[in-house]
Design a protein around this motif. Structure first.
Motif, PDB file in Angstrom:
ATOM      1  N   LYS A  44      40.634  13.367  43.024  1.00 45.82           N
ATOM      2  CA  LYS A  44      41.482  12.870  43.873  1.00 45.82           C
ATOM      3  C   LYS A  44      41.847  10.992  43.481  1.00 45.82           C
ATOM      4  O   LYS A  44      42.924  10.661  43.491  1.00 45.82           O
ATOM      5  N   SER A  45      40.730  10.322  43.493  1.00 45.47           N
ATOM      6  CA  SER A  45      41.113   8.869  43.050  1.00 45.47           C
ATOM      7  C   SER A  45      41.908   8.855  41.583  1.00 45.47           C
ATOM      8  O   SER A  45      42.365   7.629  41.341  1.00 45.47           O
ATOM      9  N   LEU A  48      45.443   9.850  41.805  1.00 42.98           N
ATOM     10  CA  LEU A  48      45.937   8.570  42.790  1.00 42.98           C
ATOM     11  C   LEU A  48      46.171   7.186  41.121  1.00 42.98           C
ATOM     12  O   LEU A  48      46.911   6.575  41.864  1.00 42.98           O
ATOM     13  N   ARG A  49      44.754   7.672  40.977  1.00 41.67           N
ATOM     14  CA  ARG A  49      44.636   5.436  40.174  1.00 41.67           C
ATOM     15  C   ARG A  49      45.827   5.636  38.922  1.00 41.67           C
ATOM     16  O   ARG A  49      46.312   4.960  38.252  1.00 41.67           O
ATOM     17  N   ASP A 164      43.888   5.530  49.269  1.00 42.20           N
ATOM     18  CA  ASP A 164      42.760   6.097  49.050  1.00 42.20           C
ATOM     19  C   ASP A 164      41.621   5.813  49.944  1.00 42.20           C
ATOM     20  O   ASP A 164      41.242   5.462  50.280  1.00 42.20           O
ATOM     21  N   GLU A 165      41.503   6.862  50.769  1.00 42.20           N
ATOM     22  CA  GLU A 165      41.469   7.068  52.192  1.00 42.20           C
ATOM     23  C   GLU A 165      40.356   5.380  52.658  1.00 42.20           C
ATOM     24  O   GLU A 165      39.161   4.862  52.961  1.00 42.20           O
ATOM     25  N   VAL A 195      45.011   9.935  50.408  1.00 36.93           N
ATOM     26  CA  VAL A 195      43.631  11.057  49.756  1.00 36.93           C
ATOM     27  C   VAL A 195      42.825  10.411  51.299  1.00 36.93           C
ATOM     28  O   VAL A 195      43.069   9.412  51.915  1.00 36.93           O
TER      29      VAL A 195
END
Ligand code: ADP
Ligand code: MG
Length: 245
Positions: A44-45, A48-49, A164-165, A195
């Motif tokens: 997930k990260s 996103l990144r 992100d979280e 996320v």
């Protein structure tokens, strides 16, 4: 329908021998709030990144605002239009709250200090942190830090926000204050990819929920489809386990 704001085609990302993204296709429409869920390590990260070029995908195509980001020459200009908030806030520890919001505007948008301060105060007001403008960021709570991080990102007038979280590092009593701001942004029509492990939030706020598993998108749909009527066994297993989190 208009072209998607984010259009990802068959991206792959490896770290050494480990293939972390195994051909991901993903789209986000303007104004959409998409929640990305999945087990730790599912990519997930990294996904996103890859969208804002903190990581460079090895293969595939990423179009953001119609721009081919893997081949863009002007990374800073592109990134200025994409706000990002991290689990660990990433504020500048040696500055006050308002300076955190002023600095990036001056540096990237080249606005005057006076104008940057005005914008900073507007967004600090929005996240309920105006009265802490001159506080040392080391002295405010985690929930307050994350609200400042959101204000700082909004000061850049982003077209897309990535989270992100954002609530994972917070004490439980502070989670709500951050989720409320994100909910407000969603209602105002901000385009967001979030996320999160907050299933209640995803159900309530997301237009679409995307479940990632082992570097691929396993299933996606409206919150109702994904939470109430998941199709894949992996999704069902994941959701069952999440109930007890
Ligand atoms: N910079 C990196 N170098 C090596 N491995 C990485 C790096 N970043 C992430 N990984 C690995 O990639 C996998 C996916 O990580 P990540 O995208 O952070 O997953 P998630 O955010 O879903 O927990 C994990 O196995 C992680 O250890
Ligand atoms: Mg992660």
């Amino acid at each position: 329908m208009a072209a998607p704001m984010v259009e990802i085609k068959n991206i792959h990302k490896r770290f050494g021998k480990l293939e972390v993204l195994k051909g991901v296709d993903f789209e986000v429409q303007e104004g959409e709030t998409v929640c990305l869920i999945g087990s730790s390590g599912s990519g997930k990260s990294t996904l996103l990144r890859c969208i804002n070029l903190l990581e460079h995908a090895d293969d595939g195509q990423i179009l953001v605002f119609g721009q081919d980001v893997l081949h863009t020459k002007d990374v800073n200009h592109f990134r200025a239009k994409v706000g990002m908030c991290f689990q660990q806030f990433n504020l500048f520890a040696n500055m006050t709250v308002v300076e955190n919001c002023i600095k990036p505007q001056m540096k990237v948008l080249k606005v005057s200090k006076e104008e940057a301060r005005k914008t900073a105060m507007k967004y600090l007001e929005k996240v309920g942190m105006a009265e802490f403008a001159n506080a040392d960021v080391r002295r405010i709570s985690g929930g307050q830090k994350q609200r400042v991080a959101i204000a700082r990102a909004l000061c850049m007038n982003p077209k897309l926000m990535l989270f992100d979280e954002p609530t994972s590092a917070l004490d439980p009593e502070m989670v709500g204050e951050v989720l409320n701001i994100m909910k407000e942004l969603a209602e105002e029509g901000m385009t967001m990819i979030i996320v999160t492990h907050e299933m209640g939030f995803a159900r309530d706020v997301a237009d679409r929920v995307v479940f990632m598993d082992q570097g691929q998108i396993e299933e996606q749909g409206t919150p109702e489809q994904l939470f109430n009527n998941p199709q894949s066994e992996r999704t069902k297993e994941f959701l069952k386990a999440s109930v007890y989190k």
